[in-house]
Design a protein around this motif. Structure first.
Motif, mmCIF file in Angstrom:
data_model
loop_
_atom_site.group_PDB
_atom_site.id
_atom_site.type_symbol
_atom_site.label_atom_id
_atom_site.label_comp_id
_atom_site.label_asym_id
_atom_site.label_seq_id
_atom_site.Cartn_x
_atom_site.Cartn_y
_atom_site.Cartn_z
ATOM 1 N N TRP A 187 -13.660 -0.602 13.057
ATOM 2 C CA TRP A 187 -11.944 0.081 12.916
ATOM 3 C C TRP A 187 -11.160 -0.149 11.766
ATOM 4 N N GLN A 188 -10.862 0.785 10.289
ATOM 5 C CA GLN A 188 -9.695 0.081 9.642
ATOM 6 C C GLN A 188 -8.895 1.054 9.487
ATOM 7 N N ASN A 189 -8.041 0.546 8.768
ATOM 8 C CA ASN A 189 -6.963 2.005 8.659
ATOM 9 C C ASN A 189 -6.414 1.741 7.490
ATOM 10 N N THR A 190 -5.658 2.134 6.489
ATOM 11 C CA THR A 190 -5.250 1.885 4.951
ATOM 12 C C THR A 190 -4.695 3.083 4.422
ATOM 13 N N THR A 191 -2.750 3.292 4.873
ATOM 14 C CA THR A 191 -1.972 4.548 5.395
ATOM 15 C C THR A 191 -0.850 2.981 4.043
ATOM 16 N N SER A 192 -0.526 4.080 3.230
ATOM 17 C CA SER A 192 0.360 4.374 2.125
ATOM 18 C C SER A 192 1.687 4.789 1.999
ATOM 19 N N VAL A 193 2.686 4.273 1.773
ATOM 20 C CA VAL A 193 3.571 5.279 1.476
ATOM 21 C C VAL A 193 4.465 5.325 -0.187
ATOM 22 N N TYR A 194 5.129 6.165 -0.821
ATOM 23 C CA TYR A 194 5.904 6.581 -1.912
ATOM 24 C C TYR A 194 6.958 6.793 -1.560
ATOM 25 N N GLY A 195 7.853 6.748 -2.351
ATOM 26 C CA GLY A 195 9.070 7.421 -3.551
ATOM 27 C C GLY A 195 8.587 7.659 -4.955
ATOM 28 N N THR A 196 9.382 8.156 -6.014
ATOM 29 C CA THR A 196 9.798 8.886 -6.563
ATOM 30 C C THR A 196 11.014 9.418 -7.473
ATOM 31 N N LEU A 197 11.596 8.667 -8.783
ATOM 32 C CA LEU A 197 13.204 9.038 -8.565
ATOM 33 C C LEU A 197 13.116 9.607 -9.998
ATOM 34 N N THR A 198 13.082 10.838 -10.869
ATOM 35 C CA THR A 198 12.845 11.653 -12.779
ATOM 36 C C THR A 198 14.024 11.887 -12.748
ATOM 37 N N GLN A 199 14.924 12.091 -14.199
ATOM 38 C CA GLN A 199 15.085 12.907 -15.294
ATOM 39 C C GLN A 199 14.388 13.108 -16.047
ATOM 40 N N PHE A 200 14.542 14.307 -16.005
ATOM 41 C CA PHE A 200 13.945 15.437 -16.910
ATOM 42 C C PHE A 200 15.006 15.506 -17.931
ATOM 43 N N GLU A 201 14.510 15.568 -19.278
ATOM 44 C CA GLU A 201 14.475 17.079 -20.391
ATOM 45 C C GLU A 201 13.522 17.697 -21.172
ATOM 46 N N ASN A 202 12.793 18.701 -21.284
ATOM 47 C CA ASN A 202 12.520 19.236 -22.424
ATOM 48 C C ASN A 202 13.076 19.920 -23.373
ATOM 49 N N PRO A 203 13.488 19.901 -24.588
ATOM 50 C CA PRO A 203 13.949 20.804 -25.004
ATOM 51 C C PRO A 203 12.925 21.161 -26.498
ATOM 52 N N VAL A 204 13.190 22.399 -26.140
ATOM 53 C CA VAL A 204 12.061 24.040 -26.888
ATOM 54 C C VAL A 204 12.460 24.975 -27.985
#
Length: 752
Positions: A359-376
């Motif tokens: 038996w084996q287990n792999t568990t992951s958790v994550y979080g991200t914060l993003t500031q995004f700008e897109n002038p077109v």
């Protein structure tokens, strides 16, 4: 008589004592300094031992003799030892692993490439760094069935078996994981340009909808990995590169290796003015990665990264503009300062736990914060985004009959995303009057399972499935143009996607497999929420069945061959088009018939003689015959037309030499056939051939430092071509010109 016995005993005593001497030793990688586990250490009588997890061994010898050291992927070594050699510090020189020895991780079975029932492309550290280190594109394009493009510096598009139909920019319909943590956003987009190549040690690509363990997706799955081990002690490294078109790249790294793990911290800056107008690039990337075996049962890893990305968008050109002045930007791109700005902070934690041998287990958790700008050209978008998620995989392995293994994999994945989006008028590259204010919530989750059973007669059966669900909630709080506010929930019907594969080993060096898999891929947020402000909630998820057969062979030492044939019948395929207003939109096509053949031949030879240390070469061939099925749009019937954006043929040839004394030469030849640019197949991009080369020298004082110097060139035949075409572009603005011949030089220094 007694005196004679005593005399003989005294004479034998030194020999007896001499016979009892012990030799202790440590075996490490000569390049990295890492301890090597499992090295065979044999005496002249062919008895011996293997090194432990720290690269250590202890032998008791009866007389001075020569030990033989051998390990897969390393040059064998012989060393003479005597009673005075009580402590040995040994090193083995690595050779590039041939593909038959590469372990595939994507199906949770950890089998070698020839024993994997699927088409998988693997790029290790050396393959990823054969070029200038400034871009992933040339390395990825050495694989059959995979095509990466760069419309602007840093604006990656990845197509696995034609999946770029949905990618006017960015990466969609392909799921990415980094160290087992979801890297693709919950909304379906992947900003691969956030990562620096220095953070990656390996790239594994599962082609087509074969990744049932990874949920929705008809394009494929990409698994990225960081370094898993480090030599004991602290290493400090610096690097720098300069090249054509104002390219600069420099960084530093500190790695601390321990008996049970490592900590690696790095920062990398890359800048370029670009070949075209409005084509600059600037990225600062920082990463701290750690991995520790805290006990025999538990391994903990942590990954923290920050990326500050900026690149300008020159826009597409018409054929006349492309041929007369390929360096120009599209009209309006310079005035509105078209660009993409992305600042992202990400944190991930991983635990691997082994209860016992089964038996084996792999568990992951994550979080991200993003500031995004897109002038077109048509607006200026500013987003604040956050994402949370996790993934857990349980694995069970055992024998169901003596000599026949079976395994079971089960788990789940959850991602939640929130986006606060403001869209403004773009006046001279600055946000002006607010047009729209939106709040978008995304929730996606999947459950998956896989069973694998070894059968008599060298057969192996694999059955897998995943249950996938995606929900969007759109809330428009402000609409200056027509006051159309809405609160809409869009849920895509849950889909169960199965996969069945049968593998047969015909010979020790020959195997065949066949598989049938179902793919499901709902629209991404960028496809549903149109940049112009409207909501395209009529889009349907694309689904299809993929049929695949393959042959894998190692006919002789150093050789590896792979041939794959597939057919993907896709319903409601999503395709992009660009209107007269410059806004990219999406629509369902009805059906596509995507069939092809992909082949790969590799050869590796070591120890040519006095001067040449090794040769590696590979030949990848891709034939894709992709056509529309039933597809009628605005009164036009496109049935039987080639899918736009997909070249029918592609060839990539690599040839690498390593010469004694640390010199090496990497050369690459690639050819891409002509590419249809619109649904009607009225316009095509011309075929092109690109040649690149890199010459370098490594000086390695294994205990003290390593120095590396290199020079190289790309597009040495100075071909004019478009790397990343805009499909179905209004007014024929299809072309994104790539740079002509360019050069670079770089160096790195590592203190051990």
């Amino acid at each position: 008589m007694l005196r004679l016995v005593l005399l003989l005993a005294c004479c034998a005593l030194p020999s007896f004592l001499y016979a009892q001497f012990s030799v202790r030793g440590t075996v490490r990688d000569a390049e990295s300094g890492l301890p090597l586990t499992g090295v065979s250490v044999l005496t002249e009588s062919q008895t011996g031992i293997t090194t432990d997890t720290n690269g250590r061994f202890v032998l008791t010898l009866s007389a001075p003799q020569t030990l033989q050291l051998s390990f897969v992927g390393y040059q064998p070594r012989r060393i003479a030892v005597t009673a005075t050699d009580t402590l040995l510090r040994l090193q083995l020189v690595p050779v590039a692993l041939s593909l038959p020895e590469v372990i595939v991780r994507g199906y949770e079975s950890n089998r070698t490439l020839p024993e994997t029932a699927g088409s998988v492309g693997v790029l290790n550290t050396r393959a990823l760094r054969r070029f200038s280190d400034a871009s992933l594109v040339p390395a990825v394009n050495t694989l059959p069935g995979v095509r990466m493009e760069e419309r602007a510096a840093g604006s990656y598009r990845l197509a696995i078996r034609g999946s770029q139909l949905r990618s006017p920019f960015g990466i969609r319909n392909v799921k990415f994981y980094w160290n087992g943590i979801p890297f693709s956003e919950p909304n379906g987009n992947t900003n691969l340009s956030l990562l620096d190549l220095s953070a990656l040690d390996r790239m594994e690509i599962l082609k087509g909808p074969a990744g049932s363990l990874y949920g929705a997706g008809t394009g494929g799955t990409v698994l990225l990995s960081s370094r898993q081990q480090a030599p004991l002690g602290v290493q400090v490294g610096v690097n720098a590169l300069g090249g054509s078109y104002g390219t600069w790249r420099y960084g530093a790294e500190v790695t601390s290796g321990y008996e049970n793990g490592l900590v690696q911290a790095q920062v990398q800056r890359q800048q370029s003015q670009g070949y075209r107008q409005q084509n600059a690039f600037d990225r600062t990337f920082a990463n701290v990665w750690s991995r520790f075996e805290v006990s025999k049962a538990r391994t903990l890893s942590a990954n923290v990264y920050y990326s500050d990305l900026y690149y300008e968008i020159p826009g597409g050109l018409t054929r006349q503009q492309y041929e007369s002045d390929p360096q120009q930007a599209r009209a309006g791109s310079v005035d509105t300062k078209a660009a993409l700005l992305n600042k992202t902070l990400g944190v991930g934690l991983i635990q691997e736990y082994r209860w016992n041998d089964h038996w084996q287990n792999t568990t992951s958790v994550y979080g991200t914060l993003t500031q995004f700008e897109n002038p077109v050209i048509f607006n200026y978008k500013i987003n604040a985004e956050q994402a949370l998620g996790g993934r857990s995989v349980f694995t069970y392995r055992n024998e169901w009959l003596p000599g026949y293994d079976w395994s079971l994999v089960a788990g789940g994945e959850l991602q939640h995303g929130f986006e606060a989006s403001d869209t403004y008028e773009n006046v001279g590259g600055q946000p002006d009057s607010l047009r729209y204010n939106d709040k978008v919530t995304t929730m996606t989750y999947l459950f998956f399972g896989q069973a694998e059973l070894e059968l008599p007669a060298a057969f192996r059966l694999t059955a897998a499935l995943s249950y996938n669900r995606l929900d969007y909630r759109f809330l428009r709080l402000f609409d200056r143009l027509d006051g159309d506010l809405f609160n809409t929930h869009r849920s895509f019907r849950p889909v169960v996607s199965p996969r069945v594969a049968l593998f047969k080993k015909l010979h020790e060096r020959l195997s065949v497999y066949g598989s049938v898999s179902h793919g499901f891929s709902p629209p991404t947020l960028a496809e549903v929420l149109v940049p112009g402000g409207s909501l395209n909630d009529s889009l349907q998820a694309e689904q299809g069945l993929n049929y695949e057969v393959g042959v894998k062979a190692s006919p002789a030492e150093g050789w590896y061959l792979e041939l794959t044939a597939f057919r993907l019948n896709l319903q409601e395929a999503l395709v992009s088009y660009t209107g007269a207003d410059g806004i990219t939109r999406f629509r369902n096509t009805g059906a596509t018939r995507q069939q092809g053949i992909e082949g790969l031949i590799t050869y590796q030879y070591q120890d040519f003689g006095r001067w040449v240390e090794g040769l590696n070469t590979s030949l990848a061939y891709t034939f894709h015959h992709f056509r529309y099925g039933a597809y009628v749009q605005e009164g036009q019937n496109y049935e039987g037309k080639f899918l736009p954006g997909v070249p029918q043929q592609g060839v990539a040839l690599t040839l690498d030499f390593r010469v004694r004394g640390g010199w090496y030469l990497n050369s690459t030849f690639s050819h891409v056939g002509r590419i249809p640019l619109d649904d009607a197949n009225q316009d095509y991009a011309d075929p092109y051939t690109v040649v690149s080369a890199r010459l370098g020298w490594r000086y390695n004082r294994a205990r003290w430092y390593e120095a590396h110097f290199f020079v190289g060139g790309d597009n040495l035949m100075n071909q004019r071509y478009s790397l990343g075409n805009d499909i179905n572009a209004a007014f024929g603005r299809y072309f994104q010109p790539a740079a002509p011949v360019s050069f670079y030089a770089g160096t790195s220094f590592r203190l051990k």
